[in-house]
Scaffold this motif. Structure first.
Motif, mmCIF file in Angstrom:
data_model
loop_
_atom_site.group_PDB
_atom_site.id
_atom_site.type_symbol
_atom_site.label_atom_id
_atom_site.label_comp_id
_atom_site.label_asym_id
_atom_site.label_seq_id
_atom_site.Cartn_x
_atom_site.Cartn_y
_atom_site.Cartn_z
ATOM 1 N N TYR A 1 -4.172 33.158 -54.647
ATOM 2 C CA TYR A 1 -3.764 31.980 -54.406
ATOM 3 C C TYR A 1 -4.560 30.850 -53.786
ATOM 4 N N LYS B 1 4.902 39.534 -71.906
ATOM 5 C CA LYS B 1 4.727 37.956 -71.160
ATOM 6 C C LYS B 1 5.726 37.745 -70.197
ATOM 7 N N GLN C 1 -9.068 36.737 -66.010
ATOM 8 C CA GLN C 1 -8.215 36.463 -64.632
ATOM 9 C C GLN C 1 -8.818 35.436 -64.003
ATOM 10 N N LYS D 1 -10.314 32.551 -65.316
ATOM 11 C CA LYS D 1 -9.824 31.353 -66.030
ATOM 12 C C LYS D 1 -8.442 31.192 -65.621
ATOM 13 N N GLU D 2 -7.477 32.475 -65.641
ATOM 14 C CA GLU D 2 -6.052 32.157 -65.340
ATOM 15 C C GLU D 2 -5.968 31.328 -63.801
ATOM 16 N N ILE D 3 -6.735 32.002 -63.001
ATOM 17 C CA ILE D 3 -6.600 31.270 -61.458
ATOM 18 C C ILE D 3 -6.982 29.937 -61.537
ATOM 19 N N GLU D 4 -8.088 29.841 -62.174
ATOM 20 C CA GLU D 4 -8.633 28.225 -62.028
ATOM 21 C C GLU D 4 -7.753 27.304 -62.853
ATOM 22 N N GLN D 5 -6.860 27.838 -63.753
ATOM 23 C CA GLN D 5 -6.101 27.042 -64.460
ATOM 24 C C GLN D 5 -4.792 26.844 -63.739
ATOM 25 N N ASN D 6 -4.197 27.986 -63.288
ATOM 26 C CA ASN D 6 -2.780 27.840 -62.623
ATOM 27 C C ASN D 6 -2.884 28.015 -61.088
ATOM 28 N N TRP D 7 -3.830 28.280 -60.545
ATOM 29 C CA TRP D 7 -3.875 28.567 -59.233
ATOM 30 C C TRP D 7 -2.866 29.607 -58.453
ATOM 31 N N GLU D 8 -2.506 30.400 -59.381
ATOM 32 C CA GLU D 8 -1.709 31.754 -58.813
ATOM 33 C C GLU D 8 -2.250 32.917 -59.829
ATOM 34 N N LEU D 9 -2.248 34.088 -59.194
ATOM 35 C CA LEU D 9 -2.433 35.171 -59.890
ATOM 36 C C LEU D 9 -1.658 36.418 -59.423
#
Length: 360
Positions: free
Chosen positions: A85, A182, A58, A60-68
């Motif tokens: 966010y 997904k 998670q 990594k996801e927030i660092e890449q997408n800026w949303e979670l």
């Protein structure tokens, strides 16, 4: 520690936590925001609180997408819906407290017509309203009622999972977007091959999800779904507007045959709540799809749905103004509060009468 913050929220009976750099932590209690303490969080403090709730994937996801979107649980306390966010270059988060206790249908005081919809073998039932209007609570109470009275295979697709249902009489499979599937579309495509009797779609927001949900309702399944709309007629328009113009006549025809009911709801602040009593009550606009309303949907005459609801009280229907007006007449809700929730203030004034107008 984040657990201390969340424990304080639960003790205060709050519903939401807001974490932001440059401001103190805020709680929402009985619908009102309030700061907890005076010291603003530094960006580092805010990020530390937020990241303490995330696993490596998670983060990594927030660092890449800026949303979670996710959920977080504190053992022995509660589960929380989590949205992380970025704002002004820093991490921020909003958390919604989710009761571990599944809401009881009778204790919520839901109308009999809502109970009737849980007994239908097929079709689509929609619960709508703005964020924080109790849609998830209503849905959970309906599924719990089915779980206690019928042996059904119930498949839910949520983002995230909010209430975890035990298997009582029914068999539950609960899937979370981002963890177990997904997308809502993928999950619904698979659902039709997984022998469900009942399908819950956590949110119907795109063409594929809506199209698949309507098809599932047509093919013998009972489908529950939610939308962020404030009226029954607005719900029909929102569903149709997702589709290109050339497909809308077909979708109108499908919906006129498969849609069973729309419950559009909002939470209204009580005028004089008793000590320890929940400070808000729920107002519902209720539309049951009769042959007359089905014809209006099929013919694209959604503007006439409101008047059909007005005259359908014997069938369990009511407009939002009728619901709000009833609360005002009973003294549960102040006229000004009801007025703020009404999309048709003149109609509300007419229902409440001269007494309510003077209160305004």
């Amino acid at each position: 520690m984040i657990e201390d913050v969340l424990e304080q929220l639960v003790e205060m009976g709050g519903s939401d936590v807001h974490i932001q750099a440059g401001a103190p932590i805020y709680f929402r209690c009985s619908g009102k925001l309030q700061p907890i303490g005076e010291e603003p969080l530094t960006p580092q403090e805010a990020q530390k609180l937020i990241f303490s709730m995330l696993n490596n994937k998670q983060r990594k996801e927030i660092e890449q997408n800026w949303e979670l979107d996710s959920s977080y649980g504190v053992k022995g306390l509660a589960r929380f819906r989590l949205n992380v966010y970025k704002e002004r270059g820093c991490y921020a988060a909003c958390m919604r407290a989710l009761s571990s206790k599944i809401p009881n249908f009778d204790m919520l005081g839901l109308p009999d017509i809502v109970r009737e919809m849980t007994e239908r073998p097929r079709g689509m039932v929609l619960v709508t309203g703005q964020t924080g209007s109790g849609k998830t609570t209503t849905m959970a109470a309906m599924l719990d009622l089915i779980n206690r009275t019928r042996a059904e295979h119930i498949l839910t697709v949520e983002d995230p999972i909010e209430y975890v249902f035990p298997n009582i009489k029914s068999l539950f499979h609960q899937r979370q977007k981002g963890e177990d599937t997904k997308s809502f579309g993928n999950a619904l495509k698979g659902a039709l091959r997984q022998d469900p009797d009942i399908i819950l779609v956590g949110e119907m927001r795109d063409l594929e999800t809506i199209s698949l949900a309507v098809s599932a309702a047509e093919t013998g399944h009972l489908v529950f779904g939610t939308l962020h709309t404030n009226s029954a007629a607005g719900t029909i328009d929102r569903l149709l507007d997702v589709f290109p113009p050339e497909q809308q006549p077909q979708i109108r025809a499908q919906m006129s045959q498969s849609l069973l009911a729309v419950f559009s709801q909002c939470l209204v602040k009580k005028q004089n709540p008793k000590p320890g009593e929940f400070g808000r009550c729920m107002a519902q606009e209720i539309m049951v799809v009769t042959p007359a309303i089905a014809n209006l949907i099929r013919d694209g005459k959604t503007a006439m749905i409101y008047s059909s609801i007005q005259t359908g009280m014997k069938l369990g229907m009511q407009t939002m103004e009728q619901a709000l007006g009833g609360f005002v007449k009973e003294g549960k809700v102040a006229y000004e509060e009801a007025l703020g929730k009404s999309g048709k203030p003149d109609e509300l004034a007419r229902i409440v009468g001269a007494t309510g107008a003077k209160k305004r």
